[in-house]
Design an enzyme around this catalytic site. Structure first.
Site, mmCIF file in Angstrom:
data_model
loop_
_atom_site.group_PDB
_atom_site.id
_atom_site.type_symbol
_atom_site.label_atom_id
_atom_site.label_comp_id
_atom_site.label_asym_id
_atom_site.label_seq_id
_atom_site.Cartn_x
_atom_site.Cartn_y
_atom_site.Cartn_z
ATOM 1 N N GLU A 35 -3.819 2.011 -7.236
ATOM 2 C CA GLU A 35 -4.229 3.104 -6.355
ATOM 3 C C GLU A 35 -3.313 4.309 -6.587
ATOM 4 O OE1 GLU A 35 -6.524 1.645 -2.655
ATOM 5 O OE2 GLU A 35 -4.399 1.523 -2.216
ATOM 6 N N HIS A 69 0.866 -1.187 0.000
ATOM 7 C CA HIS A 69 0.000 0.000 0.000
ATOM 8 C C HIS A 69 0.902 1.236 0.000
ATOM 9 C CE1 HIS A 69 -2.800 3.080 1.262
ATOM 10 N NE2 HIS A 69 -3.777 2.258 0.875
ATOM 11 N N GLY A 119 -7.573 9.103 -0.315
ATOM 12 C CA GLY A 119 -8.000 9.933 0.810
ATOM 13 C C GLY A 119 -8.128 11.409 0.483
HETATM 14 P P1 PGA Z 1 -9.616 5.993 0.164
HETATM 15 O O1 PGA Z 1 -8.430 4.924 0.466
HETATM 16 O O2 PGA Z 1 -10.781 5.218 -0.376
HETATM 17 O O3 PGA Z 1 -9.899 6.620 1.504
HETATM 18 O O4 PGA Z 1 -9.061 6.954 -0.830
HETATM 19 C C1 PGA Z 1 -8.189 3.846 -0.393
HETATM 20 C C2 PGA Z 1 -6.964 3.073 0.069
HETATM 21 O O5 PGA Z 1 -6.000 3.695 0.533
HETATM 22 O O6 PGA Z 1 -6.933 1.833 -0.008
#
Ligand code: PGA
Length: 247
Positions: free
Chosen positions: A164, A92, A170
């Site tokens: 991602e 991540h 976020g």
């Molecule tokens: P988010 O996070 O949906 O709050 O953007 C996704 C993640 O970090 O897996």
């Protein structure tokens, strides 16, 4: 057939009581889409109370690459398995950037998953600077080629990939459908370059500010086989609402 996955990533949020309330709400909710695999990546200290309910696939957000030993504060795959965890997130962007996890370290964790036949979601994604100069696919290739070069075809069923983009995590600023389609097609082509037709079976998830407003357009992009959901997963009802867009 390739499965679709809706995965919650709680990160370092929720208390033990909140976790209990979430799993109760999830268990009691009417889940319409039986063919969809729901997953929950919870803080490790809550895994056992969550797996006890047998309501959802529960995984960890991090793991150490060794199976046992003097690694104070760390948790191994055999330990996770012993409390019913079924998979783990690897790479991540918060682990890569805040905790300085390198590609080499992440490949050690991948090796541990393969050695222990433990499923994992391998995350990849570019930062805003690389996106702005058009270097995002180059970075994705760099992040995935070590992984795909290391895995054997018979281990491929352990793998899910999550795209991602860091600038979308976020921030409330999700990638648009053209950006998502481009990167997911690129990841699929890499999987097929390394594994031929078998590469079609690996699920590719999108993550980064997915919510009830944008899920329909994001989940309808080609090669989007599910979502990794942070903020919008902290409430079980909101999380479950996203499933209706993933048919
Ligand atoms: P988010 O996070 O949906 O709050 O953007 C996704 C993640 O970090 O897996």
């Amino acid at each position: 057939m390739r499965k679709k996955i809706l995965a919650a990533n709680w990160k370092m949020n929720l208390s033990a009581a909140d976790a209990q309330e979430w799993i109760t709400n999830f268990s009691e909710a009417n889940r319409l889409y039986a063919e969809l695999e729901y997953r929950l990546y919870a803080p490790s200290i809550y895994i056992q109370q969550l797996t006890d309910r047998k309501a959802i696939h529960v995984g960890a957000q991090n793991v150490h690459s060794m199976d046992l030993g003097a690694f104070t504060g760390e948790i191994s795959i055999p330990q996770l398995k012993s409390i019913g965890a079924q998979s783990v997130l690897i790479g991540h962007s918060e682990r890569r950037t805040i905790f300085n996890e390198t590609d080499a370290l992440l490949l050690g964790k991948v090796e541990a998953c393969c050695r222990n036949s433990f499923s994992f979601i391998f995350c990849c994604g570019e930062n805003e600077d690389l996106r702005n100069v058009g270097e995002h696919l180059h970075l994705i290739r760099e992040q995935l080629s070590g992984l795909l070069g290391q895995m054997k075809p018979e281990q491929l069923e352990l793998l899910t990939i999550a795209y991602e983009p860091i600038w979308a995590i976020g921030t409330g600023q999700n990638a648009d459908t053209h950006q998502i389609t481009e990167v997911h097609a690129f990841i699929r082509s890499m999987l097929m370059e390394f594994f031929g037709e078998q590469g079609r079976n690996v699920p590719i998830l999108y993550g980064g500010s997915v919510n009830a407003e944008n899920a329909e357009s994001i989940f309808s992009c080609p090669e989007v086989n599910g979502g990794l959901i942070g903020g919008a997963s902290l409430n079980a009802t909101h999380f479950l609402q996203l499933a209706s867009f993933l048919q």
